[in-house]
Design an enzyme around this catalytic site. Structure first.
Site, PDB file in Angstrom:
ATOM      1  N   ASN A   1     -28.409  -4.418 -41.385  1.00 31.99           N
ATOM      2  CA  ASN A   1     -29.878  -3.755 -42.116  1.00 31.99           C
ATOM      3  C   ASN A   1     -28.582  -3.489 -43.487  1.00 31.99           C
ATOM      4  OD1 ASN A   1     -30.873  -2.080 -43.033  1.00 31.99           O
ATOM      5  ND2 ASN A   1     -31.225  -1.416 -41.530  1.00 31.99           N
ATOM      6  N   TRP A   2     -28.159  -3.893 -44.111  1.00 32.87           N
ATOM      7  CA  TRP A   2     -27.045  -2.994 -45.864  1.00 32.87           C
ATOM      8  C   TRP A   2     -28.003  -1.663 -45.723  1.00 32.87           C
ATOM      9  CZ3 TRP A   2     -26.747  -7.405 -49.927  1.00 32.87           C
ATOM     10  CH2 TRP A   2     -25.908  -8.115 -49.375  1.00 32.87           C
ATOM     11  N   LYS A   3     -29.481  -1.069 -45.913  1.00 35.31           N
ATOM     12  CA  LYS A   3     -29.567  -0.404 -45.658  1.00 35.31           C
ATOM     13  C   LYS A   3     -29.529  -0.227 -46.948  1.00 35.31           C
ATOM     14  CE  LYS A   3     -28.600   1.683 -41.243  1.00 35.31           C
ATOM     15  NZ  LYS A   3     -28.747   2.176 -40.306  1.00 35.31           N
TER      16      LYS A   3
ATOM     17  N   HIS B   1     -37.895   1.077 -38.841  1.00 35.15           N
ATOM     18  CA  HIS B   1     -36.473   2.078 -38.335  1.00 35.15           C
ATOM     19  C   HIS B   1     -36.414   3.172 -38.153  1.00 35.15           C
ATOM     20  CE1 HIS B   1     -31.900   2.941 -39.169  1.00 35.15           C
ATOM     21  NE2 HIS B   1     -31.853   1.212 -38.553  1.00 35.15           N
TER      22      HIS B   1
ATOM     23  N   GLU C   1     -33.186   0.620 -30.724  1.00 30.58           N
ATOM     24  CA  GLU C   1     -32.338   1.642 -31.529  1.00 30.58           C
ATOM     25  C   GLU C   1     -31.325   2.623 -30.711  1.00 30.58           C
ATOM     26  OE1 GLU C   1     -30.697  -0.764 -35.555  1.00 30.58           O
ATOM     27  OE2 GLU C   1     -31.560   0.688 -35.583  1.00 30.58           O
TER      28      GLU C   1
ATOM     29  N   SER D   1     -24.402   1.373 -34.070  1.00 28.20           N
ATOM     30  CA  SER D   1     -23.429   1.348 -33.991  1.00 28.20           C
ATOM     31  C   SER D   1     -21.896   0.346 -33.569  1.00 28.20           C
ATOM     32  CB  SER D   1     -22.380   2.835 -32.870  1.00 28.20           C
ATOM     33  OG  SER D   1     -22.662   3.519 -33.399  1.00 28.20           O
TER      34      SER D   1
ATOM     35  N   GLY E   1     -26.128  -1.982 -38.985  1.00 28.78           N
ATOM     36  CA  GLY E   1     -25.566  -1.036 -39.804  1.00 28.78           C
ATOM     37  C   GLY E   1     -24.277  -1.461 -40.629  1.00 28.78           C
ATOM     38  N   GLY E   2     -24.067  -0.253 -40.498  1.00 29.77           N
ATOM     39  CA  GLY E   2     -22.126  -0.364 -41.207  1.00 29.77           C
ATOM     40  C   GLY E   2     -21.461  -1.495 -41.688  1.00 29.77           C
TER      41      GLY E   2
ATOM     42  N   GLY F   1     -25.397   4.466 -36.558  1.00 30.93           N
ATOM     43  CA  GLY F   1     -24.469   5.269 -37.616  1.00 30.93           C
ATOM     44  C   GLY F   1     -23.652   6.424 -37.106  1.00 30.93           C
TER      45      GLY F   1
ATOM     46  N   GLU G   1     -34.722   5.645 -39.919  1.00 31.30           N
ATOM     47  CA  GLU G   1     -34.571   6.055 -40.629  1.00 31.30           C
ATOM     48  C   GLU G   1     -36.778   6.452 -41.515  1.00 31.30           C
ATOM     49  OE1 GLU G   1     -31.021   3.814 -42.331  1.00 31.30           O
ATOM     50  OE2 GLU G   1     -30.181   4.791 -40.123  1.00 31.30           O
TER      51      GLU G   1
END
Ligand code: 13P
Length: 253
Positions: free
Chosen positions: A9-11, A98, A170, A215, A236-237, A176, A100
């Protein structure tokens, strides 16, 4: 055997130039590892880059998708993107609900259920995200929260239409933050979600991939993915670094 999947997930990250570099590296590394890779790979990218990514990944072993979609088919919904628009760019996946989106954009369980239905109707594979906040975990509400998030979607669907459904657990406190859920902690919730799913439909519970997200890094992926009910990850990251993402994909046994 259930499908295994690792999705990035590049966000809201990337640029034409950075994407081209990242995708070239992913293609090169994944081609080298293709024999040993057990998981399907996908990247979920910001909307404007769909043509770029479709062009660069066409014919490769990496699938692509979006990070949200509209619950509506078409019409006067300024700024929204529909499921059929995603299909125009050969998206296979779309993330729905998600945390967010739930927290920052105030998406409700009802709206998420409608979005998921729109995705399924268009033939996309929705990755439904569920997960509790730290406060909810600490007050013992984890299961009731994730069950409500799951039930509100399942209640609107017919099991026969859910063969492409993917669910991602999640925990919000792990996203994150560098604080990953312990493998046993994650397994406990995954097992509970699978059993809830089996009350809806037994066969579906057996075949639905349940991903863990929050994470996930190259050095903790193997112990998470080694759990019985964890079928891959939503990353994510670490999905923004080609070598890290590939190492995470390789950790799926
Ligand atoms: P991180 O891997 O950066 O914690 O993000 C997880 C996530 O939100 C994936 O959807």
């Amino acid at each position: 055997m259930r499908r295994k999947l690792v999705a990035g997930n590049w966000k809201m990250n990337g640029s034409l130039e950075a994407n081209a570099r990242l995708l070239a590296a992913l293609l090169e590394l994944s081609a080298k590892e293709s024999g040993s890779m057990k998981a399907e790979m996908a990247v979920c990218i910001p909307f404007p880059y769909l043509p770029q990514v479709a062009q660069l990944l066409q014919g490769s072993q990496i699938a692509w998708g979006a990070q949200t979609l509209s619950e509506f088919d078409s019409g006067a919904y300024t700024g929204e993107v529909s499921a059929s628009m995603l299909s125009d760019f050969q998206c296979q996946y779309v993330i729905v609900g998600h945390s967010e989106r739930r927290q920052v954009f105030k998406e409700s369980n009802l709206q998420i259920a409608q979005k998921l239905r729109a995705a399924i109707t268009a033939g996309l594979s929705p990755i439904l995200c569920v997960g509790e906040t730290l406060e909810e975990r600490e007050s013992g509400e984890t299961l009731s929260v994730v069950y409500e998030q799951l039930d509100s979607v399942l209640n609107t669907l017919d099991p026969g239409s859910c063969e492409k459904l993917v669910i991602a657990y999640e925990p919000v406190w792990a996203i994150g933050t560098g604080k990953t859920a312990k493998p046993e902690q994650a397994q406990e919730i995954h097992a509970a979600l699978r059993s809830r799913l089996s009350e809806f439909d037994k066969a579906l519970a057996e075949m639905t991939p349940l991903l863990y997200g929050g994470s996930v890094k190259a050095d903790n992926a193997e112990s998470l993915f080694g759990q019985t009910d964890i079928d891959g990850g939503l990353i994510g990251g670490a999905s923004l670094k080609a070598q890290d993402f590939i190492d995470i994909c390789k950790a799926v046994a």
